[in-house]
Design a protein around this motif. Structure first.
Motif, PDB file in Angstrom:
ATOM      1  N   ARG A  74      -4.820  -3.454  -9.255  1.00 54.30           N
ATOM      2  CA  ARG A  74      -4.085  -1.855  -9.756  1.00 54.30           C
ATOM      3  C   ARG A  74      -4.591  -0.841 -11.202  1.00 54.30           C
ATOM      4  O   ARG A  74      -5.117  -0.121 -11.709  1.00 54.30           O
ATOM      5  CB  ARG A  74      -2.742  -2.100  -9.771  1.00 54.30           C
ATOM      6  CG  ARG A  74      -2.639  -1.978  -8.417  1.00 54.30           C
ATOM      7  CD  ARG A  74      -0.588  -1.002  -8.537  1.00 54.30           C
ATOM      8  NE  ARG A  74      -0.494  -0.016  -8.546  1.00 54.30           N
ATOM      9  CZ  ARG A  74       1.014  -0.308  -9.192  1.00 54.30           C
ATOM     10  NH1 ARG A  74       1.869  -0.537  -8.942  1.00 54.30           N
ATOM     11  NH2 ARG A  74       1.248   1.834  -8.937  1.00 54.30           N
ATOM     12  N   ASN A 100       3.874   1.482 -15.958  1.00 52.68           N
ATOM     13  CA  ASN A 100       3.591   0.572 -15.571  1.00 52.68           C
ATOM     14  C   ASN A 100       4.521  -0.751 -15.264  1.00 52.68           C
ATOM     15  O   ASN A 100       4.898  -1.913 -14.799  1.00 52.68           O
ATOM     16  CB  ASN A 100       2.747  -0.137 -17.219  1.00 52.68           C
ATOM     17  CG  ASN A 100       4.202   0.218 -18.470  1.00 52.68           C
ATOM     18  OD1 ASN A 100       5.319  -0.520 -17.663  1.00 52.68           O
ATOM     19  ND2 ASN A 100       3.299   0.072 -18.915  1.00 52.68           N
ATOM     20  N   GLY A 157       5.172  -1.293 -11.634  1.00 51.03           N
ATOM     21  CA  GLY A 157       4.316  -2.673 -10.869  1.00 51.03           C
ATOM     22  C   GLY A 157       4.309  -3.855 -12.086  1.00 51.03           C
ATOM     23  O   GLY A 157       4.526  -5.113 -11.798  1.00 51.03           O
ATOM     24  N   THR A 180       2.332   6.200  -7.361  1.00 58.42           N
ATOM     25  CA  THR A 180       1.108   6.505  -8.087  1.00 58.42           C
ATOM     26  C   THR A 180       0.844   7.580  -7.889  1.00 58.42           C
ATOM     27  O   THR A 180       0.094   8.803  -8.904  1.00 58.42           O
ATOM     28  CB  THR A 180      -0.071   5.803  -8.204  1.00 58.42           C
ATOM     29  OG1 THR A 180       0.647   4.510  -8.651  1.00 58.42           O
ATOM     30  CG2 THR A 180      -0.875   5.205  -8.545  1.00 58.42           C
ATOM     31  N   TYR A 181       0.877   7.908  -6.742  1.00 59.05           N
ATOM     32  CA  TYR A 181      -0.177   9.017  -5.962  1.00 59.05           C
ATOM     33  C   TYR A 181       1.182  10.313  -5.886  1.00 59.05           C
ATOM     34  O   TYR A 181       0.969  11.464  -5.675  1.00 59.05           O
ATOM     35  CB  TYR A 181      -1.228   9.118  -5.065  1.00 59.05           C
ATOM     36  CG  TYR A 181      -1.580   8.689  -4.780  1.00 59.05           C
ATOM     37  CD1 TYR A 181      -3.341   8.081  -5.920  1.00 59.05           C
ATOM     38  CD2 TYR A 181      -1.897   6.722  -4.475  1.00 59.05           C
ATOM     39  CE1 TYR A 181      -4.186   7.639  -6.179  1.00 59.05           C
ATOM     40  CE2 TYR A 181      -3.223   5.703  -4.618  1.00 59.05           C
ATOM     41  CZ  TYR A 181      -3.785   5.997  -5.584  1.00 59.05           C
ATOM     42  OH  TYR A 181      -5.221   4.831  -6.270  1.00 59.05           O
ATOM     43  N   HIS A 226      -4.387   1.949 -12.567  1.00 59.62           N
ATOM     44  CA  HIS A 226      -2.959   3.039 -12.326  1.00 59.62           C
ATOM     45  C   HIS A 226      -1.620   2.760 -12.688  1.00 59.62           C
ATOM     46  O   HIS A 226      -1.044   3.398 -13.276  1.00 59.62           O
ATOM     47  CB  HIS A 226      -2.303   2.292 -10.672  1.00 59.62           C
ATOM     48  CG  HIS A 226      -3.097   2.463  -9.369  1.00 59.62           C
ATOM     49  ND1 HIS A 226      -2.927   1.702  -8.147  1.00 59.62           N
ATOM     50  CD2 HIS A 226      -4.236   2.938  -9.185  1.00 59.62           C
ATOM     51  CE1 HIS A 226      -3.918   2.637  -7.787  1.00 59.62           C
ATOM     52  NE2 HIS A 226      -4.839   3.253  -8.249  1.00 59.62           N
ATOM     53  N   VAL A 268      -2.220  -8.749  -7.691  1.00 60.62           N
ATOM     54  CA  VAL A 268      -1.684  -6.913  -7.546  1.00 60.62           C
ATOM     55  C   VAL A 268      -2.531  -6.353  -8.030  1.00 60.62           C
ATOM     56  O   VAL A 268      -3.020  -5.055  -8.135  1.00 60.62           O
ATOM     57  CB  VAL A 268      -0.289  -6.280  -6.042  1.00 60.62           C
ATOM     58  CG1 VAL A 268      -0.490  -5.463  -6.514  1.00 60.62           C
ATOM     59  CG2 VAL A 268      -0.348  -7.270  -4.489  1.00 60.62           C
ATOM     60  N   SER A 269      -1.495  -6.344  -9.350  1.00 58.07           N
ATOM     61  CA  SER A 269      -0.566  -5.694 -10.580  1.00 58.07           C
ATOM     62  C   SER A 269      -2.662  -5.710 -11.441  1.00 58.07           C
ATOM     63  O   SER A 269      -3.189  -4.818 -11.559  1.00 58.07           O
ATOM     64  CB  SER A 269      -0.028  -6.321 -11.609  1.00 58.07           C
ATOM     65  OG  SER A 269       1.199  -6.320 -11.128  1.00 58.07           O
ATOM     66  N   ILE A 323       2.961   1.635  -3.210  1.00 60.50           N
ATOM     67  CA  ILE A 323       1.840   1.835  -4.511  1.00 60.50           C
ATOM     68  C   ILE A 323       1.213   3.481  -4.199  1.00 60.50           C
ATOM     69  O   ILE A 323       1.586   4.731  -5.401  1.00 60.50           O
ATOM     70  CB  ILE A 323       0.298   1.173  -4.105  1.00 60.50           C
ATOM     71  CG1 ILE A 323       0.573   0.235  -4.942  1.00 60.50           C
ATOM     72  CG2 ILE A 323      -0.439   1.640  -5.795  1.00 60.50           C
ATOM     73  CD1 ILE A 323      -0.264  -1.177  -4.460  1.00 60.50           C
ATOM     74  N   ARG A 324       1.355   4.109  -3.323  1.00 63.54           N
ATOM     75  CA  ARG A 324       0.962   5.732  -2.984  1.00 63.54           C
ATOM     76  C   ARG A 324       1.954   6.341  -3.146  1.00 63.54           C
ATOM     77  O   ARG A 324       1.534   7.500  -3.775  1.00 63.54           O
ATOM     78  CB  ARG A 324       0.705   5.173  -0.956  1.00 63.54           C
ATOM     79  CG  ARG A 324       0.396   6.913  -0.645  1.00 63.54           C
ATOM     80  CD  ARG A 324      -0.064   6.798   0.376  1.00 63.54           C
ATOM     81  NE  ARG A 324      -0.928   6.224   1.139  1.00 63.54           N
ATOM     82  CZ  ARG A 324      -1.118   5.290   2.088  1.00 63.54           C
ATOM     83  NH1 ARG A 324       0.284   5.668   2.885  1.00 63.54           N
ATOM     84  NH2 ARG A 324      -1.654   4.455   2.459  1.00 63.54           N
ATOM     85  N   ARG A 344       0.923  -0.748   0.256  1.00 62.23           N
ATOM     86  CA  ARG A 344      -0.001   0.165   0.046  1.00 62.23           C
ATOM     87  C   ARG A 344       0.215   1.131  -0.146  1.00 62.23           C
ATOM     88  O   ARG A 344       0.765   2.288  -0.900  1.00 62.23           O
ATOM     89  CB  ARG A 344      -0.654  -0.281   1.165  1.00 62.23           C
ATOM     90  CG  ARG A 344      -1.806   1.054   1.381  1.00 62.23           C
ATOM     91  CD  ARG A 344      -2.467   1.361   2.569  1.00 62.23           C
ATOM     92  NE  ARG A 344      -1.169   2.071   4.128  1.00 62.23           N
ATOM     93  CZ  ARG A 344      -0.936   2.255   4.789  1.00 62.23           C
ATOM     94  NH1 ARG A 344      -2.046   1.575   5.671  1.00 62.23           N
ATOM     95  NH2 ARG A 344       0.043   1.823   5.553  1.00 62.23           N
ATOM     96  N   MET A 363      -8.322  -0.203 -10.982  1.00 57.57           N
ATOM     97  CA  MET A 363      -7.748   1.302 -10.789  1.00 57.57           C
ATOM     98  C   MET A 363      -7.314   2.196 -11.446  1.00 57.57           C
ATOM     99  O   MET A 363      -7.303   3.462 -11.227  1.00 57.57           O
ATOM    100  CB  MET A 363      -7.492   1.296  -9.489  1.00 57.57           C
ATOM    101  CG  MET A 363      -8.004   0.368  -8.386  1.00 57.57           C
ATOM    102  SD  MET A 363      -7.828   0.557  -7.161  1.00 57.57           S
ATOM    103  CE  MET A 363      -8.069   1.456  -6.222  1.00 57.57           C
TER     104      MET A 363
END
Length: 267
Positions: free
Chosen positions: A221, A232, A234, A66-67, A226, A217-218, A62-63, A59, A224
């Motif tokens: 994502r 890409n 991940g 991506t964010y 991502h 997990v991919s 990814i945060r 988490r 969503m």
């Protein structure tokens, strides 16, 4: 650089690597306790803590990527190098297993009856479940590549469909592997042949399960939004790892199953 800005990502302090290490150790101890028929509580707690630590760690990663925009081009280059070095270390690990298999098969000791597989060991037919699992993993390599092309071309439907099929094939592989263990005529305690078979295929099965988790997990994502054609990493690292697992299994099917089934072939 003069103003304090740089293209690298300085990771903030995180408890998850330490907690995941402790959880994994607890899981291994719990597995030993369970195998010794002393209860499964510690193993269940180990599984739960591993999943929780892994979820929290992923988490945060990814945060950041991506964010928060921490994964710049320079950072992604370093991450690619990291996964390549990790796969190379895995190649060295499996090379040691293959070395043991070919050393014992080409130089069978008198204790083994001067034959490999040893006297009393009925090898598995390579045209059964092993061949089916080989086809499953090779097919999954095609579908994960299809997903990659879908991501690069911006076709979300094809990418989601391809990755979903890949995950399903990975789960099927693990299920058939457990079925093969259940139906096998020998155990890990039956000479060095049994030890090598269960150690090699067992470690590979763990790698397949890890790769399946990475692909799940991919997939989440991907649904969503991502991933894009330029962002890409991940999924890309998960696909590299999955292709590595498929190639290792192809080598297993040739060395352990086909090479070790000569008495069936010659009958």
């Amino acid at each position: 650089m003069k103003g304090g800005f740089h293209p690298f990502h300085l990771v903030s302090p995180s408890p998850w690597p330490l907690l995941l290490s402790v959880s994994t150790f607890s899981l291994m101890v719990g597995f030993y306790v369970w195998m010794s028929s002393m209860g499964s509580v510690l193993m269940v707690l180990g599984v739960f803590s591993v999943m929780l630590s892994l979820f929290c760690w992923l988490r945060d990663v990814i945060r950041e990527s991506t964010y928060q925009g921490c994964h710049t081009m320079r950072v992604m280059k370093g991450l690619r190098l990291g996964i390549v070095m990790f796969i190379i270390s895995e190649v060295m690990f499996f090379f040691s297993i293959f070395f043991g298999v070919f050393f014992l098969s080409l130089n069978p000791d008198v204790v083994l009856g001067s034959s490999y597989p040893p006297v009393g060991i009925q090898p598995l037919n390579y045209m059964g479940v092993p061949f089916l699992n080989t086809m499953i993993l090779l097919s999954s390599g095609v579908t994960v590549t299809w997903c990659h092309h879908g991501i690069m071309s911006g076709n979300k439907h094809h990418s989601v469909l391809g990755l979903t099929i890949t995950v399903v094939l990975g789960v099927l592989f693990v299920m058939f592997q457990f079925e093969e263990y259940y139906e096998s005529s020998y155990t890990i305690a039956d000479s060095v042949c049994g030890s090598l078979f269960y150690m090699s295929t067992g470690f590979h099965g763990i790698h397949v399960m890890l790769g399946t988790v990475m692909l799940i997990v991919s997939l989440v994502r991907l649904t969503m939004n991502h991933f894009s054609s330029i962002h890409n990493l991940g999924f890309e690292m998960s696909a590299w790892y999955w292709h590595f697992v498929s190639v290792v299994w192809l080598c297993f099917s040739l060395s352990i199953y086909w090479w070790g089934s000569w008495d069936i072939i010659l009958m």
